[in-house]
Design an enzyme around this catalytic site. Structure first.
Site, mmCIF file in Angstrom:
data_model
loop_
_atom_site.group_PDB
_atom_site.id
_atom_site.type_symbol
_atom_site.label_atom_id
_atom_site.label_comp_id
_atom_site.label_asym_id
_atom_site.label_seq_id
_atom_site.Cartn_x
_atom_site.Cartn_y
_atom_site.Cartn_z
ATOM 1 C CB ILE A 1 -0.976 -0.053 1.025
ATOM 2 C CG1 ILE A 1 -0.494 -0.287 2.436
ATOM 3 C CG2 ILE A 1 -2.219 -0.985 1.089
ATOM 4 C CD1 ILE A 1 -1.172 -0.090 3.824
ATOM 5 N N GLY A 2 2.049 1.057 0.086
ATOM 6 C CA GLY A 2 2.886 2.260 0.123
ATOM 7 C C GLY A 2 4.291 2.147 0.470
ATOM 8 N N GLY B 1 7.516 4.181 2.545
ATOM 9 C CA GLY B 1 7.756 5.159 3.475
ATOM 10 C C GLY B 1 9.419 5.521 3.256
ATOM 11 C CB ALA B 2 11.580 7.888 5.051
ATOM 12 C CE1 TYR B 3 16.193 5.996 6.593
ATOM 13 C CE2 TYR B 3 15.182 6.404 8.444
ATOM 14 C CZ TYR B 3 16.315 6.617 7.473
ATOM 15 O OH TYR B 3 17.201 7.562 7.819
ATOM 16 C CB THR C 1 7.702 -1.773 1.271
ATOM 17 O OG1 THR C 1 9.061 -1.590 0.546
ATOM 18 C CG2 THR C 1 6.704 -2.070 0.448
ATOM 19 C CE LYS D 1 8.309 2.620 7.810
ATOM 20 N NZ LYS D 1 8.471 3.659 8.514
ATOM 21 C CG ASP E 1 9.156 12.497 6.246
ATOM 22 O OD1 ASP E 1 8.946 13.619 5.121
ATOM 23 O OD2 ASP E 1 9.004 11.496 5.675
#
Length: 302
Positions: free
Chosen positions: A15-16, A18-20, A22, A38, A139
């Site tokens: 679904i996305g 992030g910075a660090y 998936t 995550k 962020d």
């Protein structure tokens, strides 16, 4: 995709990112509830998992004990595959269907003042909670703010959050360009006021339905900022070794927040400008912002 407790969580789809890591949508087989997984790759040291990673997880668990309504809940931590130099970890969070960017996109007709006030208040409540626990998010942007099915805000993606001592300043450049505070763009040390700047940008976006400052480089971003808040005086310019010089900016065609958003009320404009202040020391804090007349006045114009 495999990990310990694989019989507990069934991955459904990505679904996305992030910075660090998936993020996957998954199902908790025990409860039937949807969760967000995550996936984070942790580089291993000679001593195993780095201390900063252990601190991050400890921080997430610590914040979780407060069960704050505006912070996404961490449900579980799973170890995945371990290779020679890295370990895959899965942080299991409550699943929230949409982020604020999607929510704004869906509401093409815009939000009334009451809705904007409620959303802004919940963002600030979450950030005030982080700051009071010595955590700076670093962020904040619409993609990292989740909106529940009944319209409540939850702060997410703490991959960049960092617990810090009040004597310590943070230096790495991490915030997404459009929501970066001037001190970050200039390569200066910074602390909690960077989050306040980001919130100011987000509140304007709730009114206008589009990002306020869409720069394509640090210098361009600063030019766009100065066009609205004004170029600081040379005396206000930091004396530290900044990456961009004061005399490199020639600000023309200035515009005010009121011109960008003709329907913004006076108190909302005052709040936003107290957040979009060049000098971070003069920027309002999250707690001060929550006590601003924008949140306390009655009645509020619709």
């Amino acid at each position: 995709m495999s990990f310990d407790k694989s019989n507990t969580y069934e991955a459904l789809n990505r679904i996305g990112r992030g910075a660090y890591g998936t993020v996957y949508k998954a199902k908790d087989r025990k409860t039937g509830n949807d969760v967000a997984l995550k996936r984070v790759c942790v580089p291993l040291t000679e001593d195993g998992i780095p201390m900063n990673t252990l601190r991050e997880i400890a921080l997430l668990r610590q914040l979780n004990t407060f069960d704050h309504p505006n912070i996404v809940r961490l449900l579980d931590v799973c170890h995945g595959q371990q290779m020679e130099k890295e370990l895959i970890m899965y942080l299991v969070f409550e699943h929230v269907e949409q982020d604020l960017a999607t929510y704004i996109e869906k509401n093409s007709k815009g939000f009334c003042s009451i809705e904007i006030r409620n959303l802004a208040k919940e963002i600030l409540q979450g950030v005030d909670f982080l700051h009071s626990n010595r955590v700076v998010h670093r962020d904040l942007k619409p993609q990292n703010l989740l909106v529940t099915h009944d319209g409540h805000i939850k702060l997410a993606d703490f991959g960049l959050a960092k617990s810090y001592d009040f004597e310590m300043q943070l230096t790495s450049v991490v915030v997404t360009l459009w929501y970066r505070a001037p001190e970050v763009l200039l390569g200066l040390t910074y602390a909690t006021p960077v989050d306040i700047w980001s919130i100011g940008c987000i509140i304007v976006e709730l009114y206008s339905l589009k990002p306020l400052f869409c720069g394509c480089s640090e210098g361009d971003q600063l030019s766009k900022i100065f066009r609205i808040i004004g170029k600081p005086s040379e005396k206000e310019w930091p004396e530290e070794n900044v990456s961009i010089k004061w005399n490199s900016f020639d600000v023309i065609n200035t515009i005010t927040i009121e011109e960008i958003i003709p329907n913004i009320c006076e108190t909302a404009c005052d709040l936003v400008m107290s957040m979009l202040t060049f000098d971070p020391k003069k920027r309002v804090s999250a707690l001060q912002a929550l006590n601003h007349p924008f949140f306390t006045e009655e009645p509020l114009n619709t």
